[in-house]
Design a protein around this motif. Structure first.
Motif, short mmCIF file in Angstrom:
data_model
loop_
_atom_site.label_atom_id
_atom_site.label_comp_id
_atom_site.label_asym_id
_atom_site.label_seq_id
_atom_site.Cartn_x
_atom_site.Cartn_y
_atom_site.Cartn_z
N GLN A 189 0.82 -1.22 0.00
CA GLN A 189 0.00 0.00 0.00
C GLN A 189 0.85 1.27 0.00
O GLN A 189 0.36 2.34 -0.32
N SER A 190 2.12 1.14 0.33
CA SER A 190 3.02 2.29 0.38
C SER A 190 3.39 2.75 -1.03
O SER A 190 3.55 1.94 -1.94
N ASP A 191 3.55 4.05 -1.19
CA ASP A 191 3.98 4.60 -2.49
C ASP A 191 5.43 4.22 -2.80
O ASP A 191 5.84 4.23 -3.95
N ASP A 192 6.21 3.90 -1.77
CA ASP A 192 7.62 3.57 -1.95
C ASP A 192 7.85 2.09 -2.26
O ASP A 192 9.00 1.66 -2.40
N PHE A 193 6.79 1.30 -2.37
CA PHE A 193 6.95 -0.14 -2.57
C PHE A 193 7.30 -0.44 -4.03
O PHE A 193 6.46 -0.32 -4.92
N LYS A 194 8.55 -0.81 -4.25
CA LYS A 194 9.03 -1.23 -5.57
C LYS A 194 10.01 -2.36 -5.32
O LYS A 194 10.98 -2.22 -4.60
N VAL A 195 9.75 -3.51 -5.91
CA VAL A 195 10.59 -4.68 -5.71
C VAL A 195 11.68 -4.69 -6.77
O VAL A 195 11.41 -4.64 -7.97
N LEU A 196 12.93 -4.75 -6.31
CA LEU A 196 14.09 -4.81 -7.20
C LEU A 196 14.38 -6.27 -7.50
O LEU A 196 14.39 -7.11 -6.61
N GLU A 197 14.59 -6.58 -8.76
CA GLU A 197 14.98 -7.93 -9.15
C GLU A 197 16.43 -7.87 -9.61
O GLU A 197 16.72 -7.53 -10.76
N LEU A 198 17.33 -8.16 -8.70
CA LEU A 198 18.75 -8.11 -8.99
C LEU A 198 19.24 -9.45 -9.49
O LEU A 198 18.77 -10.48 -9.06
N GLY A 199 20.21 -9.42 -10.38
CA GLY A 199 20.73 -10.65 -10.97
C GLY A 199 21.80 -11.22 -10.24
O GLY A 199 22.36 -11.68 -9.50
#
Length: 70
Positions: A60-70
């Motif tokens: 629900q947070s505006d800062d929620f972004k999941v990084l997919e690192l290799g």
């Protein structure tokens, strides 16, 4: 699985709570996430799994972004 990573931007400074940042990283385990971040210039303080109701709350947070690192 999604993990919440608490970190300091630079590894050269002493950790200060007010300067702690967070990011969300997808990985298989805490060890996997730490391995993915080892080349970054961050001072990783804590890696915590985010699941269930806690994950729904974080989404629900505006800062929620999941990084997919290799």
């Amino acid at each position: 699985m999604v993990f919440k990573v608490y970190y300091q931007v630079t590894i050269a400074e002493v950790p200060i709570r007010e300067n702690t940042k967070t990011m969300y990283v997808e990985g298989e385990s805490i060890r996997d996430v730490r391995f993915k971040l080892k080349e970054e210039p961050y001072n990783v303080e804590l890696v915590a799994p985010v699941t269930g109701a806690y994950l729904e709350y974080e989404k629900q947070s505006d800062d929620f972004k999941v990084l997919e690192l290799g």
